[in-house]
Design a protein around this motif. Structure first.
Motif, PDB file in Angstrom:
ATOM      1  N   ILE A 403       0.840  -1.209   0.000  1.00  0.00           N
ATOM      2  CA  ILE A 403       0.000   0.000   0.000  1.00  0.00           C
ATOM      3  C   ILE A 403       0.873   1.256   0.000  1.00  0.00           C
ATOM      4  O   ILE A 403       0.588   2.241  -0.689  1.00  0.00           O
ATOM      5  N   LYS A 404       1.968   1.210   0.750  1.00  0.00           N
ATOM      6  CA  LYS A 404       2.893   2.341   0.773  1.00  0.00           C
ATOM      7  C   LYS A 404       3.526   2.549  -0.598  1.00  0.00           C
ATOM      8  O   LYS A 404       3.665   3.693  -1.064  1.00  0.00           O
ATOM      9  N   SER A 405       3.888   1.455  -1.273  1.00  0.00           N
ATOM     10  CA  SER A 405       4.468   1.559  -2.623  1.00  0.00           C
ATOM     11  C   SER A 405       3.466   2.176  -3.595  1.00  0.00           C
ATOM     12  O   SER A 405       3.836   3.002  -4.442  1.00  0.00           O
ATOM     13  N   MET A 406       2.207   1.785  -3.478  1.00  0.00           N
ATOM     14  CA  MET A 406       1.171   2.335  -4.353  1.00  0.00           C
ATOM     15  C   MET A 406       0.967   3.825  -4.087  1.00  0.00           C
ATOM     16  O   MET A 406       0.797   4.625  -5.020  1.00  0.00           O
ATOM     17  N   ALA A 407       1.002   4.216  -2.801  1.00  0.00           N
ATOM     18  CA  ALA A 407       0.839   5.632  -2.464  1.00  0.00           C
ATOM     19  C   ALA A 407       2.014   6.454  -2.978  1.00  0.00           C
ATOM     20  O   ALA A 407       1.844   7.574  -3.489  1.00  0.00           O
ATOM     21  N   GLU A 408       3.234   5.888  -2.890  1.00  0.00           N
ATOM     22  CA  GLU A 408       4.414   6.584  -3.400  1.00  0.00           C
ATOM     23  C   GLU A 408       4.351   6.729  -4.921  1.00  0.00           C
ATOM     24  O   GLU A 408       4.720   7.776  -5.462  1.00  0.00           O
ATOM     25  N   PHE A 409       3.887   5.684  -5.592  1.00  0.00           N
ATOM     26  CA  PHE A 409       3.750   5.779  -7.049  1.00  0.00           C
ATOM     27  C   PHE A 409       2.750   6.870  -7.422  1.00  0.00           C
ATOM     28  O   PHE A 409       2.999   7.670  -8.330  1.00  0.00           O
ATOM     29  N   ARG A 410       1.628   6.907  -6.728  1.00  0.00           N
ATOM     30  CA  ARG A 410       0.616   7.914  -7.018  1.00  0.00           C
ATOM     31  C   ARG A 410       1.143   9.323  -6.783  1.00  0.00           C
ATOM     32  O   ARG A 410       0.854  10.247  -7.548  1.00  0.00           O
ATOM     33  N   SER A 411       1.952   9.486  -5.740  1.00  0.00           N
ATOM     34  CA  SER A 411       2.485  10.819  -5.437  1.00  0.00           C
ATOM     35  C   SER A 411       3.501  11.280  -6.469  1.00  0.00           C
ATOM     36  O   SER A 411       3.738  12.486  -6.615  1.00  0.00           O
ATOM     37  N   ARG A 412       4.103  10.322  -7.192  1.00  0.00           N
ATOM     38  CA  ARG A 412       5.108  10.682  -8.204  1.00  0.00           C
ATOM     39  C   ARG A 412       4.500  10.889  -9.584  1.00  0.00           C
ATOM     40  O   ARG A 412       5.225  11.213 -10.534  1.00  0.00           O
ATOM     41  N   LEU A 413       3.206  10.662  -9.732  1.00  0.00           N
ATOM     42  CA  LEU A 413       2.560  10.894 -11.017  1.00  0.00           C
ATOM     43  C   LEU A 413       2.589  12.382 -11.364  1.00  0.00           C
ATOM     44  O   LEU A 413       2.665  13.235 -10.478  1.00  0.00           O
ATOM     45  N   PRO A 414       2.541  12.716 -12.651  1.00  0.00           N
ATOM     46  CA  PRO A 414       2.498  14.132 -13.036  1.00  0.00           C
ATOM     47  C   PRO A 414       1.342  14.870 -12.370  1.00  0.00           C
ATOM     48  O   PRO A 414       0.327  14.279 -11.993  1.00  0.00           O
ATOM     49  N   GLU A 415       1.484  16.171 -12.235  1.00  0.00           N
ATOM     50  CA  GLU A 415       0.524  17.007 -11.523  1.00  0.00           C
ATOM     51  C   GLU A 415      -0.887  16.879 -12.063  1.00  0.00           C
ATOM     52  O   GLU A 415      -1.869  16.956 -11.321  1.00  0.00           O
ATOM     53  N   LYS A 416      -1.008  16.634 -13.369  1.00  0.00           N
ATOM     54  CA  LYS A 416      -2.341  16.588 -13.986  1.00  0.00           C
ATOM     55  C   LYS A 416      -3.201  15.432 -13.471  1.00  0.00           C
ATOM     56  O   LYS A 416      -4.422  15.424 -13.661  1.00  0.00           O
ATOM     57  N   TYR A 417      -2.580  14.443 -12.813  1.00  0.00           N
ATOM     58  CA  TYR A 417      -3.344  13.302 -12.294  1.00  0.00           C
ATOM     59  C   TYR A 417      -3.938  13.589 -10.911  1.00  0.00           C
ATOM     60  O   TYR A 417      -4.764  12.811 -10.425  1.00  0.00           O
TER      61      TYR A 417
END
Length: 447
Positions: A403-417
């Motif tokens: 879950i932490k890995s998924m949250a980190e991936f989401r936080s690194r997505l471009p701003e438009k997401y």
């Protein structure tokens, strides 16, 4: 009283002692394999199979490259290098329906007046056998469908560099291609099948006023969406299956099997796809794609692969991992290869742009963002799908890490997401509707 015959050899496992004693003692000593530049293509040596550029094609080469004592090799009396008499065709007879056993490659098409025949040699021997390959006669329409494939599909799964594919296609239609490459011919038929599906779907959606990006991938487009002289996508697929049994251990064969996987996905062949991905992984490993191509050098410290070859191998390995992790996760089955068994870097748009300057061979943001997801999927399969019994604490630790890995991936997505994940509760309905309506193809696939 000592036993007759040669003495016991401590270098050889006891199970092989009897066979060793039956061999003559005056055989020829071990002779090293030919140097890199003298190797025959028939030897089976595959470029990039070993990261240190060792020859892995025969027993003598393996013994030499891995430092086996000359005394041991001499005692074993290895047979001289020979070429395998048989090789298991990479794509042979894998569909239970039998569609890949009909031999459709050389059969005349249903409407032969809309096709042209090209004769190619089976190999580069002085007097080779020949084979007839059927191609659509309308060259302009062929180019249109190829452009559709590269514009809409190849950007998300960059199986080919368009410039290279286009050059081979031009050579085939201008009779400059003389030797039959089953991997390329199979790929060409599948590119035309996938391009035809995509174009027919877009044309029918334009007529019906549908949003083609929201249409189900297995929706069959109407057959009258394309010009009447153009073959149906299923005919291209059947011709590709006619070539499939001839695929061997080559990059072009791997490209063809990846396209076959993409086509079968439109038919929702779930378990068949998982078995096909297993073949993709094994073929990729045999080709050495799990080794970082950018660090491989030959004995004189020259790079084995050009920048373009490195980028192609990295992309193909990335595609294979996406398919392997995705199908394994859907079916709850083990991975085809563990993350620790490969050191090939992720495909990167930035790295690709730096290494292929002015080549205009970019891929989509969706493909770029897919590779962190494959690592999370691999973690889910290895830790949560493991058949070994785990304590509740272990399961919770694994789940928390994922879950932490998924949250980190989401936080690194471009701003438009950002707006897709929250913060829109106070928006008016019209603005929220527009947010969904304006989702791009890249964004939709990534989400």
């Amino acid at each position: 009283m000592p036993m007759p015959g040669p003495p016991y050899n401590p270098h050889i496992h006891p199970a092989f002692q009897q066979q060793q004693q039956q061999q003559p003692t005056n055989g020829a000593p071990f002779s090293p394999p030919p140097e890199e530049g003298q190797r025959s293509l028939a030897s089976g040596d595959i470029k990039g199979q070993d990261p240190k550029s060792n020859d892995m094609s025969n027993t003598q080469s393996l013994a030499k490259n891995f430092g086996v004592s000359a005394a041991i090799v001499s005692d074993l009396k290895l047979a001289p290098t020979t070429v395998d008499k048989e090789d298991l065709a990479v794509g042979s007879n894998g569909l239970s329906s039998g569609r890949d056993r009909e031999g459709a490659e050389t059969k005349a098409p249903r409407n032969s007046q809309n096709w042209r025949k090209v004769t190619l040699a089976l190999g580069a021997r002085p007097d080779p056998a020949i084979i007839d390959v059927w191609l659509p006669k309308n060259r302009a329409l062929v180019q249109r469908i190829v452009d559709v494939y590269f514009t809409r599909l190849n950007v998300h799964r960059p199986v080919f560099f368009k410039r290279v594919f286009q050059a081979s296609l031009d050579d085939l239609y201008s009779d400059r291609m003389t030797v039959h490459d089953p991997g390329f011919i199979c790929s060409l038929y599948l590119v035309l099948a996938l391009g035809t599906l995509s174009e027919a779907s877009h044309l029918s959606s334009e007529v019906e006023g549908e949003d083609v990006t929201m249409s189900p991938p297995n929706k069959t487009p109407p057959k009258n969406a394309m010009p009447p002289e153009w073959p149906d996508h299923d005919e291209f697929f059947k011709r590709a299956l006619g070539v499939k049994p001839d695929l061997k251990v080559t990059i072009s064969s791997l490209q063809a099997l990846i396209l076959l996987h993409l086509y079968l996905y439109t038919e929702r062949q779930g378990r068949t796809l998982w078995r096909l991905v297993g073949s993709l992984v094994r073929l990729s490993i045999e080709l050495g794609l799990h080794h970082d191509p950018t660090s491989q050098v030959n004995p004189v410290n020259q790079h084995i692969f050009s920048d373009e070859e490195c980028q192609l191998r990295i992309r193909l390995w990335g595609i294979v991992l996406i398919h392997d992790r995705g199908t394994s996760l859907l079916l709850g089955r083990p991975l085809g290869i563990a993350p620790s068994d490969a050191n090939t870097p992720r495909p990167s748009r930035m790295s690709s742009a730096n290494r292929l300057k002015d080549a205009r061979e970019d891929f989509s943001e969706h493909f770029d963002l897919s590779h962190p997801i494959t690592e999370i999927q691999a973690d889910i399969i290895n830790s949560l799908y493991s058949p070994t019994r785990q304590s509740s604490d272990t399961i919770m630790r694994n789940a928390t890490r994922i879950i932490k890995s998924m949250a980190e991936f989401r936080s690194r997505l471009p701003e438009k997401y950002k707006d897709y994940f929250g913060g829109t509760d106070d928006w008016p309905l019209e603005r929220r509707s527009k947010l969904v309506q304006d989702i791009t193809e890249d964004e939709g696939l990534t989400l």
